[in-house]
Design an enzyme around this catalytic site. Sequence first.
Site, short mmCIF file in Angstrom:
data_model
loop_
_atom_site.label_atom_id
_atom_site.label_comp_id
_atom_site.label_asym_id
_atom_site.label_seq_id
_atom_site.Cartn_x
_atom_site.Cartn_y
_atom_site.Cartn_z
N GLU A 22 -73.47 43.07 -30.16
CA GLU A 22 -74.58 43.57 -29.43
C GLU A 22 -74.83 44.89 -29.98
O GLU A 22 -73.88 45.67 -29.52
CB GLU A 22 -74.82 43.08 -27.90
CG GLU A 22 -74.76 41.25 -28.04
CD GLU A 22 -74.87 41.05 -26.51
OE1 GLU A 22 -74.99 41.79 -25.47
OE2 GLU A 22 -74.79 39.87 -26.13
N HIS A 74 -80.19 40.11 -24.44
CA HIS A 74 -79.26 40.04 -23.22
C HIS A 74 -80.20 40.55 -22.16
O HIS A 74 -79.93 41.85 -21.73
CB HIS A 74 -78.09 41.05 -23.85
CG HIS A 74 -76.89 40.77 -22.70
ND1 HIS A 74 -75.69 40.77 -23.08
CD2 HIS A 74 -76.95 40.54 -21.31
CE1 HIS A 74 -74.81 40.92 -22.16
NE2 HIS A 74 -75.78 40.68 -21.00
N ARG A 131 -71.78 35.05 -22.59
CA ARG A 131 -71.17 35.98 -23.42
C ARG A 131 -71.29 35.43 -24.81
O ARG A 131 -70.66 34.31 -24.85
CB ARG A 131 -69.72 36.52 -22.95
CG ARG A 131 -69.87 37.38 -21.86
CD ARG A 131 -70.54 38.72 -22.12
NE ARG A 131 -70.37 39.73 -20.90
CZ ARG A 131 -71.20 39.80 -20.14
NH1 ARG A 131 -72.55 39.19 -20.12
NH2 ARG A 131 -71.09 40.72 -18.98
C1 DGY Z 1 -73.85 41.05 -16.54
O1 DGY Z 1 -73.78 41.64 -15.32
O2 DGY Z 1 -72.51 40.71 -16.73
C2 DGY Z 1 -74.80 40.74 -17.39
O3 DGY Z 1 -74.43 40.16 -18.35
C3 DGY Z 1 -75.55 42.11 -17.59
O4 DGY Z 1 -74.90 43.01 -18.54
#
Ligand code: DGY
Length: 329
Positions: free
Chosen positions: A269, A288, A240
């Site tokens: 994002e 992402h 993240r």
């Molecule tokens: C998650 O599953 O948390 C990934 O980052 C995809 O959004």
Amino acid sequence: MSQERKQVVVFRALPPDLLARIEARHDVTVADPRRAEELPRFLAALPAAQGLIGSSFRLDADLLDRAPALEVISSISVGVDNYALPDLERRGITLCHTPGVLTETTADTLFALILCASRRLVELSSLVREGRWTRNVGEDLFGWDVHGKTLGILGFGRIGQALARRAALGFGMPVLYHDPFEVQVPALAGLAVQRPLDEVLQRSDIVALTLPLTDATRGLMGAREFALMKPGAFFVNGARGGLVQEDALLHALDHGSLRAAALDVFATEPLPLDSPLRTHPRVTPLPHIGSATHETRRAMAELAVDNLLQALAGQAPRHAFLPGRFRTA
Ligand code: DGY
């Protein structure tokens, strides 16, 4: 006895057959609040909503307050940082997520980020695409080896372990990991070693983040942490963006000794057009895509629909991050 039809809001597109599974049992509103034109329909559906399913949208306390009948949120993600967890807990709302099915795909992405940063793959590919490959590649365009380098992994859950397997067993890389728990993975015995955060940063050639974003981990990588990293090290984030103080990362690239970064995630994002990370010559940015393969996104959506339907039917869902009314004594 037929099950009571409930009100469900689908806030991210689902494959038609999975949407039909929900529609067969419940009344459904499909509205993606990230699209300005659909936001009013999403907001209008909240007061009656008993189930929500979707991802990539922040459901904060104010929005949750507009959904007084809510019983379950089924997130099509493993990360749950988009949800106001204390409010959900206080109200006994079940929060489901999709661990497991995206582990290997996300670890593949992380390893791709490592290769991109070290071997300068995207940068060198654009040389060819843009017609700038006019001579043999010389020292100024060489990359750095990945095999045999020490990989530091911050966070040693499923994805961290899957990344460690690729590194240690496939590329002969010693792995150091930082995690509150010592994890016993038989295949990695003696190959992946738990160490304090500072030691992992100081000893690793490549540092990769695979830990969740929580109040405790927000901004974990700041000026002090980047300064501790080895001169010439690489930084990879597939977890993240909020784990990283982006100003500190840029400072480490421009004025410190960080060699390059490959980033699949950002504090905001989609990445704003004016972010210096977008065009920095030693940053490889990706949009992402950690879990974004046909197979894995399908598996995530299936699991999320299973979770939703189970919880709405009064059965404990397969993967509840917050159990809500399914809490066992
Ligand atoms: C998650 O599953 O948390 C990934 O980052 C995809 O959004």
